[in-house]
Design a protein around this motif. Structure first.
Motif, PDB file in Angstrom:
ATOM      1  N   LYS A   1      43.661  47.792  41.918  1.00  0.00           N
ATOM      2  CA  LYS A   1      43.849  46.669  40.988  1.00  0.00           C
ATOM      3  C   LYS A   1      44.811  45.928  41.350  1.00  0.00           C
ATOM      4  N   ALA A   2      44.917  44.632  41.499  1.00  0.00           N
ATOM      5  CA  ALA A   2      46.116  43.911  41.744  1.00  0.00           C
ATOM      6  C   ALA A   2      46.530  42.877  40.682  1.00  0.00           C
TER       7      ALA A   2
ATOM      8  N   VAL B   1      44.300  48.155  47.759  1.00  0.00           N
ATOM      9  CA  VAL B   1      44.623  48.198  46.298  1.00  0.00           C
ATOM     10  C   VAL B   1      43.334  48.658  45.585  1.00  0.00           C
TER      11      VAL B   1
ATOM     12  N   TRP C   1      50.132  35.411  46.284  1.00  0.00           N
ATOM     13  CA  TRP C   1      48.783  35.504  45.694  1.00  0.00           C
ATOM     14  C   TRP C   1      47.857  36.017  46.790  1.00  0.00           C
TER      15      TRP C   1
ATOM     16  N   ALA D   1      47.355  49.811  39.097  1.00  0.00           N
ATOM     17  CA  ALA D   1      47.749  48.526  39.417  1.00  0.00           C
ATOM     18  C   ALA D   1      48.608  48.439  40.486  1.00  0.00           C
ATOM     19  N   THR D   2      48.882  47.622  41.254  1.00  0.00           N
ATOM     20  CA  THR D   2      49.793  47.076  42.145  1.00  0.00           C
ATOM     21  C   THR D   2      50.168  45.851  41.959  1.00  0.00           C
TER      22      THR D   2
ATOM     23  N   PHE E   1      51.996  41.994  42.562  1.00  0.00           N
ATOM     24  CA  PHE E   1      52.377  41.008  43.487  1.00  0.00           C
ATOM     25  C   PHE E   1      53.001  39.988  42.878  1.00  0.00           C
TER      26      PHE E   1
ATOM     27  N   GLU F   1      48.534  37.417  49.728  1.00  0.00           N
ATOM     28  CA  GLU F   1      48.290  38.909  50.066  1.00  0.00           C
ATOM     29  C   GLU F   1      47.793  39.773  49.154  1.00  0.00           C
ATOM     30  N   ALA F   2      47.803  39.355  47.734  1.00  0.00           N
ATOM     31  CA  ALA F   2      47.249  40.103  46.878  1.00  0.00           C
ATOM     32  C   ALA F   2      45.598  40.149  46.975  1.00  0.00           C
TER      33      ALA F   2
ATOM     34  N   ALA G   1      44.523  42.000  50.026  1.00  0.00           N
ATOM     35  CA  ALA G   1      44.689  43.597  49.735  1.00  0.00           C
ATOM     36  C   ALA G   1      43.504  43.938  48.835  1.00  0.00           C
ATOM     37  N   LEU G   2      43.070  43.477  47.800  1.00  0.00           N
ATOM     38  CA  LEU G   2      41.946  43.574  46.828  1.00  0.00           C
ATOM     39  C   LEU G   2      40.727  43.575  47.742  1.00  0.00           C
TER      40      LEU G   2
ATOM     41  N   TYR H   1      51.448  39.322  33.207  1.00  0.00           N
ATOM     42  CA  TYR H   1      50.736  39.727  34.249  1.00  0.00           C
ATOM     43  C   TYR H   1      49.360  39.133  34.191  1.00  0.00           C
TER      44      TYR H   1
END
Ligand SMILES: [Zn+2]
Ligand SMILES: [Zn+2]
Length: 344
Positions: free
Chosen positions: A336-337, A334, A322, A314-315, A317, A324-325, A328-329, A35
């Motif tokens: 934490k992505a 979210v 990336w 954490a979420t 993706f 989208e992540a 979202a952040l 990750y």
């Protein structure tokens, strides 16, 4: 292999591209990334608000497995070891900070993710001396948040926690949530997370983690801090928001001879603070930046004992999603992505 790169020093120039596999140099190892975490700094790098050396693969927070130890002079590591990595690469080793053991703030340092290729890729090439072994009982999700947890532990190396004391943590972001967990694990009596809840998700998460939260838009924080300490004020404040109002209210909420530890990066170069109050209360003020070598082991030890459990922040993706992540952040949907380069 696939890598998310900042290709040019222009606004928002990120692209997922194919790059050559890294080859291990002397003293360096190649990791398979499990990750890679996205943090506020990555958003700043994206918007050119933090220095970077493009073209460069982004990502300074990552968990991986050792994929190659073919670099000359690499000892103590075998293929398959699960590791996290301090982002203090290319520290010079000879400046006054390095010689004092503070390579993390060496002016010559160039971290993975902005100075050299980072972890938002299938593989990453890093100096072996910066690795820390992840204990078997620590989950991948927990370990992936080791860097922000180490940031918090470095602050706690600089500012002792008052045993049984009252600690306020300003700023309900990832660092604030992790700080609240760590302070609780390290012996504080009552820990309160204070902030303007920018999203319901952060408040819900704090509640799930059993962290007491004061919404600063609803609660008179200074009055409340006095109320719960028999009129004295809080023993320690950890300021993680960087907001002027939060710093002012942190100083006002502290007791005489209390401590303020600052982790929040301010949005503007100067802040107006109640200096006279700080003077009158004889406060100890500490600024904490980056993460020490010891703080990484401390973070992993707390996770191994179940005392700090960052995983729920954490979420995940897939790396391929990336965009989208990052969205979202930045929209704070979210907390934490994490990007997973192995996911389809
Ligand atoms: Zn970070
Ligand atoms: Zn140095």
């Amino acid at each position: 292999m696939k890598a998310l790169r900042k290709l040019a020093a222009t606004h928002e120039h990120f692209e997922l591209v194919e790059v050559a596999e890294p080859k291990p140099e002397p003293g360096w190892v190649v990791l398979d990334v499990i990750y890679a975490g996205i943090c506020g700094t990555d958003l700043h790098i994206m918007h050119n608000a933090f220095p970077s050396w493009p073209p460069v693969t982004v990502g300074h927070e990552f968990l991986g497995r050792v994929a190659s130890t073919a670099g000359v002079g690499v000892t103590g590591w075998v293929v398959g070891d699960r590791v996290v990595c301090e982002p203090h690469s290319l520290a010079c080793g000879i400046c006054h900070l390095c010689r004092r053991g503070h390579a993390e703030v060496c002016m010559h340092k160039r971290s993975p993710g902005w100075g050299i290729d980072g972890g938002m890729a299938e593989r990453v090439h890093v100096p072996a001396h910066l690795l820390h072994r992840v204990p078997a009982q620590v989950s991948d999700l927990d370990a992936a948040l080791c860097e922000p947890t180490a940031i918090v532990m470095t602050a706690l190396e600089r500012t002792p926690i008052p045993p049984g004391g009252t600690v306020l943590v300003f700023g309900p972001g990832p660092i604030g949530l992790l700080a609240a967990m760590a302070v609780r694990a390290c012996g504080a009596g009552r820990v309160v997370l204070v902030g303007r809840p920018s999203s319901q998700s952060r408040l819900d998460l704090a509640q799930r983690l059993d962290i007491e939260v004061w919404d600063s838009t609803q609660v008179d924080v200074v009055a409340r801090a006095q109320e719960i300490t028999s009129g004295r004020g809080a023993d320690l404040v950890l300021e993680t928001s960087g907001a002027q109002e939060a710093v002012a209210s942190a100083i006002a909420a502290l007791r005489r001879r209390g401590r303020l530890c600052v982790l929040g990066v301010p949005d503007s170069p100067t802040l107006q603070v109640p200096w006279a109050t700080a003077m009158n209360r004889a406060l100890d003020v500490t600024f904490s930046l980056s993460s020490s070598w010891a703080s990484w082991d401390a973070a992993l030890a707390l996770m191994a004992h179940g005392a700090v459990h960052p995983g729920p922040l954490a979420t995940v993706f897939p790396l391929t999603r990336w965009q989208e992540a990052f969205t979202a952040l930045s929209e704070r949907r979210v907390v934490k992505a994490l990007l997973d380069p192995r996911a389809p």
